[in-house]
Write a protein that holds these residues in place. Structure first.
Motif, mmCIF file in Angstrom:
data_model
loop_
_atom_site.group_PDB
_atom_site.id
_atom_site.type_symbol
_atom_site.label_atom_id
_atom_site.label_comp_id
_atom_site.label_asym_id
_atom_site.label_seq_id
_atom_site.Cartn_x
_atom_site.Cartn_y
_atom_site.Cartn_z
ATOM 1 N N GLU A 38 -5.670 8.542 -37.012
ATOM 2 C CA GLU A 38 -7.125 8.908 -37.554
ATOM 3 C C GLU A 38 -7.365 9.059 -39.062
ATOM 4 N N LEU A 39 -6.262 10.036 -39.748
ATOM 5 C CA LEU A 39 -6.436 10.271 -41.080
ATOM 6 C C LEU A 39 -5.620 9.308 -42.051
ATOM 7 N N ASP A 106 -10.461 21.289 -46.377
ATOM 8 C CA ASP A 106 -10.314 22.516 -45.504
ATOM 9 C C ASP A 106 -9.908 21.972 -43.985
ATOM 10 N N LEU A 107 -8.667 22.488 -43.543
ATOM 11 C CA LEU A 107 -8.280 22.161 -42.481
ATOM 12 C C LEU A 107 -8.955 22.589 -41.158
ATOM 13 N N ASP A 108 -9.814 23.427 -41.391
ATOM 14 C CA ASP A 108 -10.734 23.813 -40.404
ATOM 15 C C ASP A 108 -12.140 22.997 -40.163
ATOM 16 N N SER A 109 -12.192 21.985 -40.892
ATOM 17 C CA SER A 109 -13.382 21.044 -40.874
ATOM 18 C C SER A 109 -12.924 19.939 -40.609
ATOM 19 N N PRO A 110 -13.712 18.714 -40.011
ATOM 20 C CA PRO A 110 -13.550 17.581 -39.592
ATOM 21 C C PRO A 110 -13.628 16.726 -41.340
ATOM 22 N N PRO A 111 -12.622 15.929 -41.363
ATOM 23 C CA PRO A 111 -11.769 15.235 -40.270
ATOM 24 C C PRO A 111 -10.383 15.793 -40.212
ATOM 25 N N TRP A 112 -10.227 16.664 -41.182
ATOM 26 C CA TRP A 112 -8.799 17.318 -41.497
ATOM 27 C C TRP A 112 -8.635 18.169 -40.303
ATOM 28 N N SER A 113 -9.553 18.786 -39.465
ATOM 29 C CA SER A 113 -9.217 19.810 -38.420
ATOM 30 C C SER A 113 -8.218 19.309 -37.416
ATOM 31 N N GLN A 114 -8.519 17.813 -37.402
ATOM 32 C CA GLN A 114 -7.814 17.078 -36.198
ATOM 33 C C GLN A 114 -6.292 17.437 -36.263
#
Length: 150
Positions: A38-39, A106-114
């Motif tokens: 996805e990323l 920010d790994l706590d926010s989409p899309p990175w939180s995936q």
């Protein structure tokens, strides 16, 4: 055929635990692969990004050592992450030959939180487990893991 396997139709507790551990590992692998897809990240880039996010200001040599790749490989990898806008390079104030790598996403926010969604879901599920039971299971898993990697 082993005699006990002929008479017992239910799996042994050990094989149930082994099956559950393998299923967990596979579910985590699939979730990570889907997040990377996805990323549009390859596995090494995702691992590097997670490492840098957990170690702000890491030197490229730390990333290299963590991933077990060459100096040229880590330079190319960091270049890709900089171009993606995921990390930045900062020059060291005291030694201009040294770079520090910091995640700017920010790994706590989409899309990175995936990238951490599966682990976050596991942590949430674990929070519902009796603390004493969780402690015993953690010790058991540590022993199993240590034996498996020997």
């Amino acid at each position: 055929m082993h005699p006990s396997s002929e008479t017992s139709s239910s799996p042994s507790p050990g094989s149930e635990l082994g099956r559950a551990l393998l299923a967990y590992g596979e579910a985590r692998r699939v979730a990570a692969a889907e997040a990377r897809r996805e990323l549009s990240l390859n596995e090494l880039d995702a691992r590097a990004l997670l490492f840098v996010a957990d170690n702000p200001g890491a030197r490229p040599s730390h990333v290299r050592d963590h991933l077990g790749i060459t100096s040229a490989g880590v330079t190319t990898l960091i270049d890709r992450l900089v171009q993606r806008g995921a990390v930045r390079r900062d020059l060291d104030d005291e030694d201009r030959r040294v770079n520090h790598i910091t995640a700017i996403i920010d790994l706590d926010s989409p899309p990175w939180s995936q990238l951490r969604a599966f682990d976050a879901a596991v942590e949430e599920a674990v929070s519902d487990v009796d603390p004493a039971e969780a402690h015993r299971l953690a010790r058991l898993l540590d022993r199993i893991t240590a034996r498996a990697v020997r």
